[in-house]
Design a protein around this motif. Structure first.
Motif, short mmCIF file in Angstrom:
data_model
loop_
_atom_site.label_atom_id
_atom_site.label_comp_id
_atom_site.label_asym_id
_atom_site.label_seq_id
_atom_site.Cartn_x
_atom_site.Cartn_y
_atom_site.Cartn_z
N ALA A 30 4.91 -92.18 -7.18
CA ALA A 30 5.97 -91.20 -6.95
C ALA A 30 5.60 -89.87 -7.61
O ALA A 30 5.80 -88.79 -7.04
N VAL A 31 5.04 -89.96 -8.83
CA VAL A 31 4.66 -88.75 -9.55
C VAL A 31 3.58 -87.99 -8.76
O VAL A 31 3.63 -86.77 -8.63
N LEU A 32 2.64 -88.74 -8.21
CA LEU A 32 1.57 -88.08 -7.45
C LEU A 32 2.09 -87.54 -6.12
O LEU A 32 1.64 -86.51 -5.64
N ALA A 33 3.04 -88.27 -5.54
CA ALA A 33 3.52 -87.88 -4.22
C ALA A 33 4.11 -86.47 -4.23
O ALA A 33 3.91 -85.70 -3.30
N VAL A 34 4.80 -86.13 -5.32
CA VAL A 34 5.49 -84.83 -5.35
C VAL A 34 4.50 -83.67 -5.19
O VAL A 34 4.64 -82.88 -4.25
N PRO A 35 3.49 -83.55 -6.07
CA PRO A 35 2.57 -82.41 -5.86
C PRO A 35 1.76 -82.52 -4.57
O PRO A 35 1.47 -81.49 -3.95
N ILE A 36 1.43 -83.75 -4.16
CA ILE A 36 0.62 -83.88 -2.94
C ILE A 36 1.41 -83.38 -1.73
O ILE A 36 0.92 -82.56 -0.94
N ILE A 37 2.65 -83.84 -1.62
CA ILE A 37 3.47 -83.40 -0.49
C ILE A 37 3.70 -81.89 -0.58
O ILE A 37 3.53 -81.15 0.40
N ALA A 38 4.08 -81.44 -1.79
CA ALA A 38 4.47 -80.03 -1.93
C ALA A 38 3.29 -79.10 -1.67
O ALA A 38 3.38 -78.18 -0.85
N VAL A 39 2.18 -79.37 -2.36
CA VAL A 39 1.03 -78.48 -2.19
C VAL A 39 0.49 -78.58 -0.77
O VAL A 39 0.14 -77.57 -0.15
N GLY A 40 0.44 -79.81 -0.24
CA GLY A 40 -0.08 -80.00 1.11
C GLY A 40 0.70 -79.21 2.14
O GLY A 40 0.12 -78.51 2.98
N LEU A 41 2.03 -79.29 2.05
CA LEU A 41 2.85 -78.58 3.04
C LEU A 41 2.82 -77.08 2.79
O LEU A 41 2.68 -76.28 3.72
N TYR A 42 2.92 -76.73 1.49
CA TYR A 42 2.98 -75.29 1.19
C TYR A 42 1.68 -74.59 1.60
O TYR A 42 1.70 -73.45 2.05
N ALA A 43 0.56 -75.30 1.44
CA ALA A 43 -0.72 -74.69 1.81
C ALA A 43 -0.73 -74.34 3.29
O ALA A 43 -1.37 -73.38 3.72
N ARG A 44 0.01 -75.15 4.08
CA ARG A 44 0.05 -74.88 5.52
C ARG A 44 1.00 -73.74 5.87
O ARG A 44 0.71 -72.93 6.74
N ILE A 45 2.15 -73.70 5.22
CA ILE A 45 3.16 -72.74 5.68
C ILE A 45 3.37 -71.57 4.73
O ILE A 45 4.00 -70.59 5.08
N GLY A 46 2.85 -71.65 3.47
CA GLY A 46 3.15 -70.60 2.51
C GLY A 46 2.02 -69.59 2.38
O GLY A 46 0.92 -69.80 2.88
N GLN A 47 2.30 -68.47 1.73
CA GLN A 47 1.29 -67.45 1.47
C GLN A 47 1.40 -67.05 0.01
O GLN A 47 2.02 -66.05 -0.34
N PRO A 48 0.80 -67.88 -0.88
CA PRO A 48 1.03 -67.71 -2.32
C PRO A 48 0.66 -66.34 -2.85
O PRO A 48 1.19 -65.91 -3.86
N TYR A 49 -0.24 -65.64 -2.18
CA TYR A 49 -0.68 -64.35 -2.75
C TYR A 49 0.03 -63.16 -2.11
O TYR A 49 -0.31 -62.03 -2.37
N PHE A 50 1.00 -63.45 -1.25
CA PHE A 50 1.76 -62.39 -0.60
C PHE A 50 2.80 -61.88 -1.61
O PHE A 50 3.70 -62.60 -1.97
N PRO A 51 2.65 -60.65 -2.09
CA PRO A 51 3.58 -60.19 -3.13
C PRO A 51 4.96 -59.85 -2.57
O PRO A 51 5.12 -59.70 -1.35
N ASP A 52 5.92 -59.75 -3.47
CA ASP A 52 7.24 -59.26 -3.07
C ASP A 52 7.09 -57.80 -2.68
O ASP A 52 6.22 -57.10 -3.20
N MET A 53 7.95 -57.33 -1.77
CA MET A 53 7.88 -55.93 -1.37
C MET A 53 9.26 -55.33 -1.28
O MET A 53 9.73 -54.99 -0.20
N PRO A 54 9.94 -55.19 -2.42
CA PRO A 54 11.28 -54.59 -2.36
C PRO A 54 11.17 -53.16 -1.83
O PRO A 54 10.23 -52.44 -2.17
N LEU A 55 12.15 -52.78 -1.02
CA LEU A 55 12.09 -51.48 -0.33
C LEU A 55 11.98 -50.32 -1.31
O LEU A 55 11.15 -49.43 -1.15
N GLN A 56 12.81 -50.36 -2.36
CA GLN A 56 12.85 -49.25 -3.29
C GLN A 56 11.46 -49.02 -3.91
O GLN A 56 10.98 -47.90 -3.97
#
Lengths: 667, 379
Positions: free
Chosen positions: B101-127
């Motif tokens: 169970a402990v391993l499942a959490v990072p494996i699922i999270a990192v695995g999915l996030y690597a597909r759909i996320g963009q970790p190096y995309f910074p915030d871009m507040p308008l101001q």
């Protein structure tokens, strides 16, 4: 970094919910408390993760971060701050995130605040809850991700749909979702009970606050939504039998039945099958409500999100949970031990009738809402099932409920005396008759309004007959009576208020028959009579605003003695979407409302207007608030409820002690 | 640094999975909870009895039925023996599942996030985007600001030279060419500007050296006969036009001056060798004999005089065409020359003149109009 961290937190919440959905279930099977305990800690952490995620999305909306598609499509830098925040859930993706936030919140509350709950029940319930949240996390992340980024962010957004830029939107969906999602808890409890095979008064006691909570929020949400439609859409109507409205009414009807059924379970260990079935039904209808609004199968004012892919996903969720739970129900219901027995004429019997009537009325709404959709899907033919259908099917079913509500309250548990109960209702009947006649004499036609108002008054007075009987005892002093009143369980007061609230709403509904409607063209300075009031158009002026331009008309309302108040109906032109909305001018006077909407200004400076006088109309929503108050009183009553067969009331008969107790009989 | 947040979140999630294993809590057992519930019920009855809400008989009856239910439950569900959960086998199982169970959490999270996320995309507040200094602000915002400025002030030559390379990097080659041209109008022609403009034109036309680009490189070549770029592109233009002999001349000149071991030099040599042989081409015979003596003379002049000399030549050509308007080649050359020299007004006049002269010759007219279109002399 905040945004991507929020995105990642949402993914982590999914991972946690998968663990929470599977490990405790396995732990239950292998009888491993440590594994079962995982449900609690993960439920709390899951909530923290979703909360972080929601906070990140809110932050993005507040600072107008147009690198998020969700912000680009639904926000604008000039939008007032409150709508930047409410805009977070004023769109499909954000509202689904709110949905899971509330789901996770309830899961966390369940994990933290139920120390006395048996571990098996708690961890199974949380595990089922996690199945639901996992499904919705997947739905959000795969089909409706609010954290989708835009490679080349634009410098400005497309603004939120102007109809949704209203304080009503800030409150209505969260309330409704609190209700919908609240029923997920009772659903999870029901599924846990079916899996473990344990269902008894203790179970009902643990479920009670959740059912009440869900019911309170759903009631508030519906009342709020109805008022929102009333003042936003500008037609003076408050209930359109629109599929989206029906979608919230159905779980309310089922939830109301569940509420009553669960009381029987808690007090008398009876109606188990009913209670479980209603718990499944209430949540299934909540899911259906979400489906109807969110899948885009409907085209109506509410259905602002539409996407067929999402529809198929939600349909799959729907089939999985409803089908799964009903299969479980069919498989395990026969093993539920039947508890206390009761005579047909008893409080339990009355509540069975209540269940029947409420579920039947729910079924008519269901048919009226979904039949047109199915017909269109199958034959392509578009039909509209409007108010006439519901007036002819729904109304005849709920009228008996109104009649029986006060009587049922007076019936004893186990075995009741209908005649005695009816006799005690004479007071209420007489008051209602007099009131109805008085109203008819005062306002005149239509007769139906007077009859409805009479029924409503009967309901209000009747709601308090039971309490009155318990307080006013012969030869008791005032202070004694006060003490008795205070000594009554708060749930008794809650019941009375909730039922009276229904009566108040009914009164408001009945009084619409006496309303006045006028469509006129007025020039500056023109006066016109509307019901007991005289209206004068005193000013027409343009009023620019940060993200819209408004044309405002000022109207003074007078009665015989002078100016009472003034209202300012307006039209707003939203620049970004070039959309016009109508802001009704509303004044609440003597429980009724003057309601005015304006059209575009004519070339000769005159204004076309719709004017309404709606006597007692505010009672409709006031009734909803009173119902909520009643629910709150019941919720605040933490005491256990123990049903007493009122053996003492009919001393002539022998108590059925000779019979073996049903539980004993089943051994 | 950026990833610290992700690490913390993951650690928190894992901790929540580990929590019960670390704590080994004793949850409320089923029977304990039942007993507690019915005890609470009994005391509730007692309170009601004292308040006088129920009769003694009712209370007794309710108490009895509660007791019966509790009894039934305790018989129905015997308490679990301790050995059930604490056996070594069970404990191992718990450990393994806990680990999974402990391993499942990072494996699922990192695995999915690597597909759909963009970790190096910074915030871009308008101001922040609006306030950021130009060199740090995000490209699009800066570009939007500069574009707006240049639309109002096309005479800002520095701005035009600033924006042109940005357009090039973004792949907006036509816009880049327009900006170089505008810059040249303000700052005057120079070798570098001709080169940049010519390359922008070629990119804008997917690598084809249009007559317009060819004219641009001819101008550049006139300013500096040694620079390899104009020679290369002129050769390319000739090759694309099928004038292989010409191409060979240009590239041979290029190779004569270029350092031999450069990568680009080798590439040119390869291209030169790949050219079809001289006699396989018929056109080259008809093509004019390469660089006339006059042109050679001009190319050897210092830049300023060279321009004057070119102008003189163009004037001469124009004067000749004034007297004899039937030279189609001449008109085409004149048009090209005017465009290269940034003299659009004269080019337009020449265009009208040329069209008038060939009003009766539809094929010549078509050629003129084609060239005008290619040179951007509004058709």
């Amino acid at each position: 970094m905040i945004i991507e961290a929020g995105h990642y937190a949402l993914v982590l919440a999914l991972a946690l919910s998968i663990v929470q959905a599977s490990v405790p279930l396995y732990g239950y099977w292998r009888r491993q408390p440590v594994l079962m305990d995982m449900a609690q800690s993960t439920a709390v952490m899951q909530f923290i993760m979703v909360a972080l995620s929601f906070a990140a999305l809110t932050y993005a909306h507040v600072v107008s971060d147009f690198s998020l598609r969700n912000v680009v499509e639904n926000s604008h830098s000039t939008k007032p701050m409150i709508y930047k925040i409410s805009g977070v859930w004023g769109n499909h993706e954000g509202s689904m995130l709110l949905w899971v936030l509330i789901l996770a919140l309830f899961g966390a509350l369940l994990a933290i605040f139920s120390r006395h709950m048996p571990q098996v029940l708690k961890s199974l319930t949380l595990s089922i809850q996690a199945w639901i949240s996992a499904a919705f996390f997947l739905f959000i992340l795969l089909t409706s991700n609010p954290f989708a980024r835009v490679g080349v962010p634009p410098m400005e957004g497309q603004d939120l749909n102007p109809i949704l830029q209203d304080p009503g939107l800030a409150i209505h969906p969260p309330l409704l979702y609190l209700g919908y999602v609240g029923f997920s808890v009772t659903f999870s409890f029901a599924a846990a009970a079916l899996i473990s095979g344990r269902i008894d008064p203790a179970w009902a006691r643990f479920v009670r606050p959740w059912t009440l909570l869900a019911w309170i929020f759903l009631t508030l949400g519906i009342a709020m939504g109805s008022y929102w439609a009333y003042y936003t859409l500008g037609w003076g109507g408050f209930w359109f039998w629109d599929p989206v409205e029906n979608a919230s009414l159905m779980p309310w009807l089922a939830g109301t039945a569940l509420l009553h059924s669960a009381v029987v379970m808690e007090k008398r260990d009876a109606l188990k099958v009913w209670t479980i079935f209603l718990a499944i039904l209430a949540f299934s209808l909540s899911l259906l409500g979400t489906f109807l609004v969110r899948s885009g199968v409907l085209t109506s004012v509410h259905a602002f999100a539409s996407d067929p892919d999402r529809g198929v996903f939600i349909l799959a969720i729907l089939v999985f949970f409803i089908g799964g739970s009903l299969s479980l129900f069919a498989f395990r219901a026969s093993t539920l031990r039947q508890g206390g027995v009761f005579a047909p004429l008893s409080r339990e019997g009355a509540l069975v009738l209540n269940n029947l009537l409420l579920t039947t009325s729910c079924a008519t709404v269901f048919v009226g809402t979904l039949y047109p959709l199915f017909l269109e899907a199958l034959t392509g033919e578009k039909i509209s099932v409007g108010p006439p259908f519901f007036n002819m099917t729904f109304v005849p079913i709920v009228i008996p409920i109104f009649f029986l509500m006060p009587i049922g309250q007076l019936l004893a548990w186990k075995r009741g005396d209908l005649l005695a109960a009816a006799q005690r209702m004479t007071v209420a009947l007489i008051v209602a008759l007099l009131f109805g006649l008085a109203l008819a004499a005062w306002h005149g036609e239509p007769v139906l309004a007077a009859v409805g108002a009479g029924l409503a008054v009967y309901l209000i007075v009747g709601s308090f007959v039971d309490i009155g009987g318990r307080i006013f005892v012969r030869k008791a002093s005032t202070s004694q009576m006060l003490a008795r009143g205070l000594g009554l369980p708060r749930s008794a007061w809650g019941t009375a208020f909730a039922h009276a609230g229904v009566g108040l709403s009914l009164l408001g509904l009945a009084a619409t028959g006496w309303g006045v409607e006028k469509i006129v063209t007025l020039r500056l300075g023109d006066q016109i009579d509307l019901g007991p009031w005289r209206l004068e158009l005193t000013k027409i002026e343009p009023r620019p605003n940060s993200n819209f331009d408004a044309l405002v008309a000022q109207i003074q309302i007078r009665d015989g003695s002078g100016i009472v108040t003034q209202i300012e109906p307006a039209r707003r032109l939203f620049k970004t979407r070039t959309m016009t909305t109508s802001e009704a001018g509303i004044a609440t006077l003597r429980m009724g409302q003057v309601y005015v909407t304006i059209a575009e200004q004519n070339a000769d400076q005159s204004l076309d207007m719709r004017l309404y006088w709606k006597p007692y109309v505010s009672l409709i929503w006031l009734g909803g608030l009173i119902m909520t108050l009643g629910g709150g009183l019941c919720l605040s009553d933490r005491r256990l409820r123990i049903g007493l067969g009122r053996a003492a009331a009919n001393k002539g008969k022998q108590k059925p002690n000779a019979q073996p107790h049903p539980v004993a009989a089943a051994e | 640094m950026d990833l610290l947040m992700f690490v913390i979140l993951t650690a928190l999630a894992i901790l929540s999975v580990l929590w019960p294993v670390l704590r080994r809590s004793k949850g409320a057992g089923q029977l304990d909870s039942d007993i507690a519930f019915y005890e609470a019920q009994a005391s509730e009855l007692e309170r009601d009895l004292q308040r006088g809400l129920i009769s003694a008989a009712d209370a007794a009856q309710a108490r009895a039925s509660a007791a019966r239910r509790l009894m039934a439950l305790s018989q129905q569900m015997p308490a679990k023996t301790a050995s059930d959960t604490d056996s070594p086998h069970a404990l191992t199982q718990v450990r393994w599942l806990g680990l999974a169970a402990v391993l499942a959490v990072p494996i699922i999270a990192v695995g999915l996030y690597a597909r759909i996320g963009q970790p190096y995309f910074p915030d871009m507040p308008l101001q922040a985007r609006l306030e950021a200094p130009p060199d740090r602000t995000d490209m699009m915002a800066a570009l939007a600001q500069l574009e707006k400025h240049l639309a109002d002030h096309p005479e800002d030559g520095r701005g035009q030279e600033l924006i042109a390379p940005v357009y090039m990097r973004m792949g907006r080659f036509a816009d880049a060419a327009k900006a170089w041209r505008a810059a040249m109008k303000v700052n005057g022609p120079s070798l570098e500007r001709w080169l940049d403009l010519g390359q922008a034109l070629i990119y804008a036309n997917n690598g084809e050296v249009t007559p317009e680009a060819r004219g641009v490189f001819e101008a550049a070549n006139l300013l500096s006969a040694e620079r390899p770029e104009p020679l290369f592109f002129l050769g390319l233009a000739a090759e694309q036009a099928g004038e292989f002999a010409k191409a060979r001349d240009y590239w041979t000149t290029l190779l004569a001056n270029a350092p031999p071991d450069l990568e680009s030099t080798k590439m040119v040599r390869a291209r030169l060798e790949a050219l079809p042989s001289a006699n396989s081409s018929n056109e080259q015979d008809q093509a004019k004999p390469s660089p006339s003596p006059q042109a050679d003379a001009i190319a050897n002049l210092p830049p300023q005089e060279r321009l004057t000399a070119i102008r003189g030549m163009v004037e001469g050509l124009a004067a000749r065409l004034q007297s004899n308007g039937q030279d189609l080649e001449g008109w085409l050359r004149l048009l090209r020359a005017y465009v290269v020299l940034q003299e659009k007004d004269k080019a337009l006049t020449a265009l009208t003149e040329a069209k008038r002269n060939f009003a009766s010759n539809s094929s010549a007219l078509a050629q003129i109009e084609n060239l005008a279109r290619e040179l951007g002399l509004g058709g």
